[in-house]
Design an enzyme around this catalytic site. Structure first.
Site, PDB file in Angstrom:
ATOM      1  N   ARG A  32       0.953  -0.966   0.467  1.00 51.95           N
ATOM      2  CA  ARG A  32       0.404  -0.249  -0.026  1.00 51.95           C
ATOM      3  C   ARG A  32       0.550   1.092  -0.283  1.00 51.95           C
ATOM      4  O   ARG A  32       0.219   2.258   0.713  1.00 51.95           O
ATOM      5  CB  ARG A  32      -0.768  -0.014   0.930  1.00 51.95           C
ATOM      6  CG  ARG A  32      -1.606  -0.947   1.163  1.00 51.95           C
ATOM      7  CD  ARG A  32      -2.896  -1.215  -0.087  1.00 51.95           C
ATOM      8  NE  ARG A  32      -4.211   0.093   0.461  1.00 51.95           N
ATOM      9  CZ  ARG A  32      -5.281  -0.966   1.089  1.00 51.95           C
ATOM     10  NH1 ARG A  32      -5.752  -1.712   1.582  1.00 51.95           N
ATOM     11  NH2 ARG A  32      -6.433   0.279   1.319  1.00 51.95           N
ATOM     12  N   ARG A  36      -3.515   7.017  -0.182  1.00 49.59           N
ATOM     13  CA  ARG A  36      -3.504   8.322   0.025  1.00 49.59           C
ATOM     14  C   ARG A  36      -2.397   8.748   1.388  1.00 49.59           C
ATOM     15  O   ARG A  36      -2.320  10.445   1.588  1.00 49.59           O
ATOM     16  CB  ARG A  36      -4.606   8.228   1.299  1.00 49.59           C
ATOM     17  CG  ARG A  36      -6.185   7.753   0.571  1.00 49.59           C
ATOM     18  CD  ARG A  36      -6.695   7.803   1.383  1.00 49.59           C
ATOM     19  NE  ARG A  36      -6.715   6.174   1.420  1.00 49.59           N
ATOM     20  CZ  ARG A  36      -7.631   5.091   2.825  1.00 49.59           C
ATOM     21  NH1 ARG A  36      -8.591   5.790   3.004  1.00 49.59           N
ATOM     22  NH2 ARG A  36      -7.071   4.091   3.136  1.00 49.59           N
ATOM     23  N   ARG A  45      -6.764  11.736  -7.030  1.00 48.32           N
ATOM     24  CA  ARG A  45      -8.259  11.358  -6.961  1.00 48.32           C
ATOM     25  C   ARG A  45      -8.846  12.424  -6.499  1.00 48.32           C
ATOM     26  O   ARG A  45     -10.878  11.809  -6.584  1.00 48.32           O
ATOM     27  CB  ARG A  45      -7.608  10.693  -6.034  1.00 48.32           C
ATOM     28  CG  ARG A  45      -6.661   8.619  -6.005  1.00 48.32           C
ATOM     29  CD  ARG A  45      -8.350   8.317  -6.669  1.00 48.32           C
ATOM     30  NE  ARG A  45      -9.415   8.324  -6.475  1.00 48.32           N
ATOM     31  CZ  ARG A  45      -9.628   8.104  -5.385  1.00 48.32           C
ATOM     32  NH1 ARG A  45      -9.310   7.156  -4.267  1.00 48.32           N
ATOM     33  NH2 ARG A  45     -10.513   8.260  -4.527  1.00 48.32           N
ATOM     34  N   ASP A  81      -7.286  -2.900  -6.966  1.00 51.32           N
ATOM     35  CA  ASP A  81      -7.747  -3.341  -5.346  1.00 51.32           C
ATOM     36  C   ASP A  81      -8.237  -4.918  -5.677  1.00 51.32           C
ATOM     37  O   ASP A  81      -8.098  -5.238  -6.626  1.00 51.32           O
ATOM     38  CB  ASP A  81      -8.488  -3.072  -5.311  1.00 51.32           C
ATOM     39  CG  ASP A  81      -9.332  -2.356  -3.914  1.00 51.32           C
ATOM     40  OD1 ASP A  81      -8.065  -2.161  -2.689  1.00 51.32           O
ATOM     41  OD2 ASP A  81     -10.068  -3.113  -3.445  1.00 51.32           O
ATOM     42  N   TYR A 156     -15.420 -11.043   1.681  1.00 54.82           N
ATOM     43  CA  TYR A 156     -16.343  -9.223   0.947  1.00 54.82           C
ATOM     44  C   TYR A 156     -17.681  -9.763   0.425  1.00 54.82           C
ATOM     45  O   TYR A 156     -18.592  -9.364   1.207  1.00 54.82           O
ATOM     46  CB  TYR A 156     -15.143  -8.580   0.349  1.00 54.82           C
ATOM     47  CG  TYR A 156     -13.998  -7.765   1.394  1.00 54.82           C
ATOM     48  CD1 TYR A 156     -14.132  -6.728   2.222  1.00 54.82           C
ATOM     49  CD2 TYR A 156     -13.035  -8.128   1.012  1.00 54.82           C
ATOM     50  CE1 TYR A 156     -14.030  -5.879   3.203  1.00 54.82           C
ATOM     51  CE2 TYR A 156     -12.141  -7.412   1.572  1.00 54.82           C
ATOM     52  CZ  TYR A 156     -12.279  -6.304   2.277  1.00 54.82           C
ATOM     53  OH  TYR A 156     -11.258  -5.814   3.151  1.00 54.82           O
TER      54      TYR A 156
HETATM   55  O1  CP3 Z   1       0.312   0.665  -3.014  1.00 54.77           O
HETATM   56  C1  CP3 Z   1      -0.386  -0.714  -3.281  1.00 54.77           C
HETATM   57  O2  CP3 Z   1      -0.157  -1.543  -2.838  1.00 54.77           O
HETATM   58  C2  CP3 Z   1      -1.253  -0.644  -4.421  1.00 54.77           C
HETATM   59  C3  CP3 Z   1      -2.538  -1.092  -4.028  1.00 54.77           C
HETATM   60  C4  CP3 Z   1      -3.432  -1.382  -3.611  1.00 54.77           C
HETATM   61  C5  CP3 Z   1      -4.499  -1.435  -3.148  1.00 54.77           C
HETATM   62  N1  CP3 Z   1      -5.293  -1.666  -2.094  1.00 54.77           N
HETATM   63  C6  CP3 Z   1      -5.246   0.268  -3.494  1.00 54.77           C
HETATM   64  C7  CP3 Z   1      -6.085   0.576  -2.592  1.00 54.77           C
HETATM   65  C8  CP3 Z   1      -3.354  -2.791  -3.003  1.00 54.77           C
HETATM   66  C9  CP3 Z   1      -2.830  -4.203  -2.848  1.00 54.77           C
HETATM   67  C10 CP3 Z   1      -4.717  -3.052  -2.416  1.00 54.77           C
HETATM   68  C11 CP3 Z   1      -4.396  -4.371  -1.416  1.00 54.77           C
HETATM   69  C12 CP3 Z   1      -6.104  -4.545  -0.924  1.00 54.77           C
HETATM   70  N2  CP3 Z   1      -7.479  -3.938  -1.190  1.00 54.77           N
HETATM   71  C13 CP3 Z   1      -6.399  -5.932   0.252  1.00 54.77           C
HETATM   72  C14 CP3 Z   1      -5.806  -6.270   0.404  1.00 54.77           C
HETATM   73  C15 CP3 Z   1      -4.171  -5.705   1.534  1.00 54.77           C
HETATM   74  C16 CP3 Z   1      -4.529  -5.157   3.122  1.00 54.77           C
HETATM   75  O3  CP3 Z   1      -4.483  -4.519   2.689  1.00 54.77           O
HETATM   76  O4  CP3 Z   1      -4.243  -6.628   3.767  1.00 54.77           O
HETATM   77  C17 CP3 Z   1      -7.545  -5.828   0.856  1.00 54.77           C
HETATM   78  C18 CP3 Z   1      -7.685  -5.962   1.795  1.00 54.77           C
HETATM   79  C19 CP3 Z   1      -8.174  -4.677  -0.192  1.00 54.77           C
HETATM   80  C20 CP3 Z   1      -9.619  -3.862   0.168  1.00 54.77           C
HETATM   81  C21 CP3 Z   1      -9.503  -2.742   0.898  1.00 54.77           C
HETATM   82  N3  CP3 Z   1      -9.434  -1.686  -0.697  1.00 54.77           N
HETATM   83  C22 CP3 Z   1      -9.360  -1.997   1.856  1.00 54.77           C
HETATM   84  C23 CP3 Z   1      -9.392  -2.554   3.048  1.00 54.77           C
HETATM   85  C24 CP3 Z   1      -9.080   0.130   1.341  1.00 54.77           C
HETATM   86  C25 CP3 Z   1      -9.131   0.340   2.126  1.00 54.77           C
HETATM   87  C26 CP3 Z   1     -10.670   1.534   2.899  1.00 54.77           C
HETATM   88  C27 CP3 Z   1      -9.906   2.533   3.780  1.00 54.77           C
HETATM   89  O5  CP3 Z   1     -10.807   3.999   2.611  1.00 54.77           O
HETATM   90  O6  CP3 Z   1      -9.878   2.894   4.754  1.00 54.77           O
HETATM   91  C28 CP3 Z   1      -9.162  -0.509   0.068  1.00 54.77           C
HETATM   92  C29 CP3 Z   1      -9.069   0.553  -0.940  1.00 54.77           C
HETATM   93  C30 CP3 Z   1      -8.344   1.261  -1.291  1.00 54.77           C
HETATM   94  N4  CP3 Z   1      -7.473   0.215  -2.257  1.00 54.77           N
HETATM   95  C31 CP3 Z   1      -7.907   2.133  -0.990  1.00 54.77           C
HETATM   96  C32 CP3 Z   1      -6.491   1.956  -2.095  1.00 54.77           C
HETATM   97  C33 CP3 Z   1      -5.506   3.363  -2.577  1.00 54.77           C
HETATM   98  C34 CP3 Z   1      -7.810   3.928  -0.246  1.00 54.77           C
HETATM   99  C35 CP3 Z   1      -9.338   4.176  -1.886  1.00 54.77           C
HETATM  100  C36 CP3 Z   1      -8.966   6.179  -1.519  1.00 54.77           C
HETATM  101  O7  CP3 Z   1      -7.843   6.693  -1.890  1.00 54.77           O
HETATM  102  O8  CP3 Z   1      -9.765   6.548  -1.376  1.00 54.77           O
END
Ligand code: CP3
Length: 351
Positions: A32, A36, A45, A81, A156
């Site tokens: 990640r 953000r 974004r 994602d 999910y």
């Molecule tokens: O930098 C990176 O790692 C590349 C991109 C990436 C994202 N999600 C972008 C993202 C990766 C590898 C993921 C994987 C992901 N997504 C996982 C597995 C990794 C982990 O954290 O265990 C999981 C469980 C998800 C599901 C998910 N998507 C969650 C829990 C969230 C956060 C929600 C929040 O807003 O707190 C997301 C959203 C997400 N995925 C964001 C990003 C950059 C944030 C969204 C935004 O910017 O509005």
């Protein structure tokens, strides 16, 4: 012969460490690292939604490149994602800021499972195009593709969103194993199509995130999850790229997660790498495992913890691990100062 063509990056430290060769320096990247914590991400974004970004090849390329440019890391991770292949297949869902993925109609019974769509490769064509743009933009930096593992996707879909206790998921698993295995089979198929599309487009490694598998006992993991994750890894083996497996809180599952077919096992901060190698066994590389919260504790603490981890990693290598890739024990937290990450990369390369 592999059906995949990709860049030759045999000197890349990340690939060397992942494949049992000797890297020219200790490789580091951060889960990640895009997103953000970066002001340049937040700026772009403002005009476009999260999922929309994931289906825009130019934005996928730009958001993947941002942390690479800034931090000087040894690998890029595709901006996407874990719910992207579900969305692409036609499942109605959204990513809600501050919450995570939310599913419009959760999967609760055998009829819901039967109604699940399959994923066709052309439905993730925009992701593949993003990968192609990236292999050109990245030069000699390897690109990691990824997918969510069947269990985490199932959680999910069944819970309808993020869940603390995964009670509906575990209820289906135990009360209706046949429906459970049908669901995981369908998700395994989707995951394989998604990963193969990324591999065909040129990713240099893949990581399978079973983020919530740590909620399971070892016995339940082996019975209800491992065969499906094993099939994912087996079905992408022909690409010949390193395969990484990671989940949070998976200390008790590390051996089984390695058995699923990974070349590299990701470890969170709860288990020292010297203990992780005992649980994983020899012959695999380890990835991890700085507590992401430590990045808020100031430079001296960060450096001391980094030295401890590097020391434990070197000891793990004498105990049979084939390499070490420095990473956090879970993703970068949104409020992390990006300057601290850049500094940390420099420090690891210096050590
Ligand atoms: O930098 C990176 O790692 C590349 C991109 C990436 C994202 N999600 C972008 C993202 C990766 C590898 C993921 C994987 C992901 N997504 C996982 C597995 C990794 C982990 O954290 O265990 C999981 C469980 C998800 C599901 C998910 N998507 C969650 C829990 C969230 C956060 C929600 C929040 O807003 O707190 C997301 C959203 C997400 N995925 C964001 C990003 C950059 C944030 C969204 C935004 O910017 O509005």
């Amino acid at each position: 012969m592999s059906t995949y063509t990709r860049r030759r990056l045999s000197d890349a430290p990340f690939l060397a460490a992942a494949t049992g060769a000797t890297p020219s320096r200790r490789p580091v990247w951060f889960m990640r690292m895009a997103g953000r914590s970066l002001p340049e991400y937040r700026e772009l974004r403002k005009r476009v939604g999260m999922l929309e970004s994931c289906f825009d090849p130019e934005l996928v390329c730009e958001f993947t490149m941002q942390p690479v440019r800034r931090h000087g890391v040894d690998a890029a991770i595709l901006f996407s994602d874990i719910v992207v292949p579900l969305k692409a297949a036609g499942i109605d869902l959204d990513i809600v800021p501050g919450v995570g993925p939310v599913i419009a109609s959760p999967v609760r019974d055998v009829a819901d499972v039967r109604a699940l769509p399959r994923l066709r490769p052309e439905e993730v064509g925009a992701v593949a195009e993003g990968v192609r743009l990236l292999t050109a933009a990245l030069g000699d930096i390897p690109l990691i593709g990824f997918a969510g593992a069947p269990f985490t996707l199932a959680s999910y879909l069944i819970e309808g969103g993020p869940s603390k206790n995964h009670e509906r998921t575990k209820a289906m698993m135990h009360a209706d194993p046949q429906t459970w295995h049908a669901l995981l089979g369908a998700l395994t198929d989707i995951t394989i199509v998604f990963l193969r599309a990324q591999l065909a487009a040129g990713v240099d490694a893949i990581q399978l995130f079973d983020s919530w598998a740590g909620a399971l006992s070892l016995a339940d993991y082996r019975r209800f999850v491992l065969p499906h994750s094993e099939r994912v890894f087996a079905e992408v083996a022909d690409a010949g790229v390193p395969r990484i497996h990671f989940g949070i809180g998976t200390g008790e599952l590390l051996g089984a997660m390695g058995e699923a077919g990974a070349d590299v096992v990701g470890v969170d901060w709860r288990v020292p790498l010297t203990e992780a190698v005992r649980r994983v066994g020899p012959g695999k590389a380890l990835q991890g495992n700085l507590d992401p919260a430590v990045l808020f504790a100031g430079p001296e603490v960060i450096r001391a913890e980094t030295r401890r981890i590097v020391g434990e990693a070197d000891e793990a290598i004498t105990m049979g691990a084939t390499g070490h890739i420095f990473n956090l024990g879970h993703g970068v937290l949104p409020d992390t100062d990006p300057g601290v990450l850049t500094e940390l990369v420099g420090y690891i390369h210096e050590l």
